[in-house]
Design an enzyme around this catalytic site. Structure first.
Site, mmCIF file in Angstrom:
data_model
loop_
_atom_site.group_PDB
_atom_site.id
_atom_site.type_symbol
_atom_site.label_atom_id
_atom_site.label_comp_id
_atom_site.label_asym_id
_atom_site.label_seq_id
_atom_site.Cartn_x
_atom_site.Cartn_y
_atom_site.Cartn_z
ATOM 1 N N ASP A 1 53.290 9.229 27.822
ATOM 2 C CA ASP A 1 52.914 10.613 28.149
ATOM 3 C C ASP A 1 51.785 10.637 29.177
ATOM 4 O OD1 ASP A 1 52.724 13.359 28.025
ATOM 5 O OD2 ASP A 1 51.530 13.376 26.195
ATOM 6 N N GLU B 1 58.764 14.207 31.478
ATOM 7 C CA GLU B 1 58.230 14.061 30.121
ATOM 8 C C GLU B 1 59.134 13.105 29.356
ATOM 9 O OE1 GLU B 1 55.574 15.115 28.621
ATOM 10 O OE2 GLU B 1 54.785 16.662 29.959
ATOM 11 N N GLU C 1 47.676 18.733 32.849
ATOM 12 C CA GLU C 1 48.740 19.228 31.970
ATOM 13 C C GLU C 1 48.314 19.218 30.513
ATOM 14 O OE1 GLU C 1 52.305 19.033 29.335
ATOM 15 O OE2 GLU C 1 50.678 17.567 29.576
ATOM 16 N N GLU C 2 47.474 18.269 30.140
ATOM 17 C CA GLU C 2 46.991 18.215 28.760
ATOM 18 C C GLU C 2 45.918 19.267 28.499
ATOM 19 O OE1 GLU C 2 48.491 16.535 26.645
ATOM 20 O OE2 GLU C 2 49.415 14.815 27.638
ATOM 21 N N ASP D 1 47.581 13.154 34.177
ATOM 22 C CA ASP D 1 46.475 13.079 33.233
ATOM 23 C C ASP D 1 46.951 12.651 31.858
ATOM 24 O OD1 ASP D 1 47.771 15.646 32.986
ATOM 25 O OD2 ASP D 1 46.117 16.270 31.681
ATOM 26 N N HIS E 1 53.108 14.646 35.247
ATOM 27 C CA HIS E 1 51.657 14.849 35.188
ATOM 28 C C HIS E 1 50.953 13.514 35.093
ATOM 29 C CE1 HIS E 1 50.889 14.351 30.751
ATOM 30 N NE2 HIS E 1 52.100 14.846 30.620
ATOM 31 N N HIS F 1 50.061 10.388 22.482
ATOM 32 C CA HIS F 1 48.695 10.573 21.985
ATOM 33 C C HIS F 1 48.324 9.620 20.854
ATOM 34 C CE1 HIS F 1 48.981 15.097 23.373
ATOM 35 N NE2 HIS F 1 49.379 14.242 24.301
#
Length: 369
Positions: free
Chosen positions: A93, A147, A124-125, A71, A69, A320
């Site tokens: 991530d 991931e 995806e987030e 984003d 992903h 994050h």
């Protein structure tokens, strides 16, 4: 994006991390990645929902999908290198895993007979519109999810999720009145959910039991709202739980924001076996793990019912965070691992004629969660 023809592995990753791509605002990086993949020899395009898609190999051959992903969560972090580590939002991530897929597909395509597709999915987030779109337009024979797993680990599965809110309204009453106040009802609903899940799963390991979290609770005597997120295991009865929630809410509106099944592949899964072989050759003894969060593996795995597992460089504990970074030597090793895994997987699919089914546990193959 610079001189695309001269990009190397580290430069591509840095350029990806330097380009912001917060969920819903991925367009600039999608365009850059499509251009970069074209310069590297991919047949690349932006699809109708905004995913970056690059293909190599022969259409009609067994299709190996490398699904990452593009984003990220918000966070304007400085991008810099220090001590062989690249810092910045998305380094772990999941731009590191996505860049790994680009280079592994490029290398493997020269040495195996397969149809390889790399996708940098949007959203995806959020609600995973990119992965949901793919369910209706491609039918892969095997899938690697990009991931962070750590260079020596394979991720077998992710917990599912049920995320919901209940909006409560009650007549106004004096605080001395025994009549239930809206905010008290909201608090009672949270405690009821905790008790319900504790009764069902209290003695089981974390991956195998439902874990509720109170996301928000606010209101007053007349109106209140409670928001709850439940991470759920593979065998969780989602329909039964949602029915119980509707009874709990009664006349008050229940809004289910997200409901995804958990997914877990067996150690005998062909994708797991291929990744383990890649780790053996380039790192050492492989290990396997499961994750307590969710990923696009939950979205596509139960629907396609094909061999699937997750892999990528980086420590997911940094996801994050303001310290998000990836070790560049680990990133380069992960490219070697995934290249070998794709070659092994292509050989296995060719030997069986492709279309190996029934890998991941979750929903029934071919159904839409």
């Amino acid at each position: 994006m610079g001189v695309l023809d001269d990009l190397d592995e580290t430069e591509l990753l840095r350029l990806m991390v330097e380009t912001p791509s917060v969920t819903g605002e991925e367009g600039a990086l999608v365009a850059q990645l499509v251009d970069a993949m074209r310069a590297l020899g991919f047949r690349a395009h932006r699809d109708t929902v905004g995913n970056a898609v690059g293909e190599l190999g022969t259409p009609g051959a067994p299709l190996i999908l490398l699904l990452g992903h593009i984003d990220t969560v918000p966070g304007d972090l400085k991008v810099y290198e220090d001590g062989g580590k690249l810092y910045g939002r998305g380094a772990v991530d999941a731009k590191g895993p996505l860049a790994t897929m680009v280079w592994a597909a490029l290398r493997a395509s020269a040495r195996c007979d397969a149809h390889l597709m790399v996708v940098g999915a949007v959203g995806e987030e959020g609600s995973s519109p990119g992965a949901r779109h793919l369910r209706g337009v491609v039918r892969p024979d095997a899938v690697v999810i990009g991931e962070p797993s750590g260079v020596g680990n394979v991720v077998l599965g992710y917990k599912g999720i049920i995320r919901f809110a209940i909006d409560i309204s009650r007549p106004g009453a004096h605080t001395s009145s025994p009549a239930p106040k809206a905010v008290e009802v909201a608090a009672d609903h949270w405690q009821a959910v905790r008790r319900r899940l504790a009764e069902v799963d209290a003695s089981r390991p974390a991956f195998d039991r439902a874990i509720p979290a109170l996301v928000a609770l606010h209101g007053d005597v007349r109106r209140a709202r409670v928001e709850i997120s439940c991470r759920i295991p593979v065998d969780f009865d989602r329909d039964g739980f949602l029915g119980w929630l509707r009874e709990l809410a009664g006349p008050d509106p229940l809004t289910v924001a997200e409901s995804l099944p958990a997914v877990r592949s067996p150690r005998t899964d062909p994708v797991v076996a291929a990744l383990r072989e890649g780790i053996r050759r380039h790192v050492g003894a492989p290990t396997a793990k499961v994750k307590l969060g969710t990923a696009d593996m939950n979205v596509v795995g139960p629907h396609w019912g094909v061999p699937i597992a997750a892999y990528g460089p980086g420590d997911s504990r940094l996801d994050h965070t303001d310290e998000e970074h990836v070790d560049l030597s680990e990133y380069l090793t992960a490219i070697d691992v995934l290249t070998t895994a794709v070659e092994e997987l292509a050989a296995a699919l060719a030997a069986t004629g492709g279309r190996t089914r029934g890998a991941a546990a979750g929903a029934e193959p071919g159904t839409t969660p």
